[in-house]
Write a protein that holds these residues in place. Structure first.
Motif, PDB file in Angstrom:
ATOM      1  N   SER A  22     -25.535  28.176  -6.210  1.00 22.95           N
ATOM      2  CA  SER A  22     -26.380  28.950  -5.327  1.00 22.95           C
ATOM      3  C   SER A  22     -27.699  28.379  -6.603  1.00 22.95           C
ATOM      4  N   SER A  72     -28.098  34.244   1.526  1.00 19.99           N
ATOM      5  CA  SER A  72     -27.776  35.790   1.213  1.00 19.99           C
ATOM      6  C   SER A  72     -28.847  36.460   0.785  1.00 19.99           C
ATOM      7  N   THR A 107     -27.873  45.013   4.387  1.00 24.51           N
ATOM      8  CA  THR A 107     -27.548  43.363   3.581  1.00 24.51           C
ATOM      9  C   THR A 107     -26.717  42.304   4.227  1.00 24.51           C
ATOM     10  N   THR A 109     -25.746  37.876   5.111  1.00 25.25           N
ATOM     11  CA  THR A 109     -25.359  36.747   4.773  1.00 25.25           C
ATOM     12  C   THR A 109     -25.671  35.417   6.247  1.00 25.25           C
ATOM     13  N   GLN A 123     -23.546  40.972   8.358  1.00 28.86           N
ATOM     14  CA  GLN A 123     -24.271  41.656   8.438  1.00 28.86           C
ATOM     15  C   GLN A 123     -24.076  43.148   8.112  1.00 28.86           C
TER      16      GLN A 123
END
Length: 400
Positions: A22, A72, A107, A109, A123
């Motif tokens: 990441s 993300s 928040t 992804t 989500q």
């Protein structure tokens, strides 16, 4: 069609710790905006009434290669002036009057498949009405692979089929049976897709005498072990319609069973979210703030590992990350729940040892911390619609 002008004030999140899979990236990246657009449209489409929400700001963007690409991030939204039933998208809407508008933070992804296809994996949105409590809305991708319990009964028909296939096709002289299911995932399609990782072990049943597995077949202590990964599709009639199988051999002499350690006085792992840790953590952060010379208080951001050991009392060993807050020691007598994490702010990696003597009602914390660095946070702010042509991403500018 009305043109859209987007003003982004952007930069990257400089990571304090890096991971191979990441990286934190600029929030003005073109793919990031497409991912946010997909997520916000998904959220708005799930509302049956009221107004659409409009993007306000993007923060904390991480790109993950796993091996597919995932983004993300967090994004802030404000209620717009377009109804959800209208044929407009959120980009065609203006912000509603602030006094009457709900706000929120999501928040999320988002997966990227191919060059242009984006889909929401998970989500969660925290929505604050114009006047009222926070409401949580969550969306989970029903068409994505999700982990399931390795003890789920639905795995058994698939495993019976795949292990029988292995025994029929392998050149081994003995039959193998299931030893351990290590992980399992399921995807809901027109039926179900399964991805299962498991171990099979050699039994005492030879193929010459046993055409298939029976209750008489037991594992050999020095038998060979295969680790297999199966991908199977089960149709709506609950039949295994197709599957693939990959197995790796571990020779019996090379496979060592893990030892079971029984030690009454040895440290044992405890969950990082265990209520048992609340008191040791409170004393640890109080000790940290009392002993360091920082202007601002620190608060615990993440507990990475914790153990407890029975001695003359209990000894807790805890590894955690602490973040600098917005509460100064000069203006605040102590750290409180209202103290928010400071952005940018310092980050500490800490090891705490907390000795608890319940019958004396005494606690003795010791905390050692190492400065990891400072996160320089910038965000990308959406400036709404304009009537002029030539929508573009403007140069970076830091948001304090």
């Amino acid at each position: 069609m009305k043109l859209i002008a987007i003003l982004f004030l952007c930069s990257r999140l400089l990571p304090s710790l890096t991971q191979e899979s990441s990286q934190e990236i600029d929030c003005n990246h073109q793919d990031v905006f497409k991912a946010v657009d997909t997520a916000l449209k998904k959220y708005n489409s799930g509302n049956k009434s009221g107004n659409q929400f409009v993007l306000y700001r993007i923060t904390e963007v991480t790109k993950i290669d796993n091996p597919d690409i995932f983004y993300s991030f967090k994004y802030e939204i404000k209620e717009g002036d377009c109804l959800v039933q209208s044929d407009k998208t959120w980009q065609d809407c203006d912000y509603k009057d602030p006094a009457q508008a709900a706000t929120g933070e999501c928040t999320v992804t988002v997966a990227k498949r191919g060059n242009e296809k984006f889909s929401v994996a998970t989500q969660t949105c925290q929505i604050t009405p114009a006047e009222g409590p926070v409401v949580t809305a969550q969306y989970d991708c029903l068409g994505c692979l999700h982990p399931i319990s390795t003890s789920s009964p639905e795995l058994q028909p698939v495993l019976r089929h795949t292990i029988q296939h292995f025994n029929n096709k392998s050149d081994h002289l003995h039959l193998f049976h299931l030893h351990e299911i290590k992980s399992a995932q399921r995807q809901v399609v027109a039926g179900w897709n399964y991805e299962i990782n498991y171990l099979i072990v050699q039994t005492n049943c030879s193929k010459e005498k046993f055409p298939s597995l029976t209750p008489e077949c037991t594992s050999l202590s020095n038998g060979d072990i295969h680790e297999c990964t199966d991908k199977a599709h089960v149709d709506l009639q609950l039949r295994v319609a197709s599957f693939s199988q990959e197995c790796s051999l571990y020779q019996g002499k090379d496979f060592v069973q893990p030892l079971v350690k029984i030690c009454a006085g040895c440290p044992r792992d405890i969950p990082v979210n265990s209520p048992e840790l609340e008191e040791p953590l409170n004393h640890s952060i109080a000790k940290l703030n009392a002993e360091n010379n920082a202007v601002f208080y620190f608060k615990i951001d993440l507990v990475e590992k914790a153990t407890v050991q029975v001695v003359a009392g209990k000894k807790y060993s805890i590894v955690f990350t602490a973040r600098e807050t917005t509460c100064s020691k000069q203006s605040n007598e102590e750290l409180t729940e209202s103290c928010e994490i400071k952005k940018p702010g310092q980050i500490l990696k800490c090891n705490a040892s907390v000795y608890v003597v319940p019958w004396e009602k005494k606690i003795y914390p010791t905390v050692k911390c190492q400065l990891l660095g400072q996160r320089h946070l910038r965000s990308c702010e959406y400036k709404g619609r304009q009537q002029e042509a030539g929508a573009e991403l403007v140069p970076e500018s830091e948001v304090n």
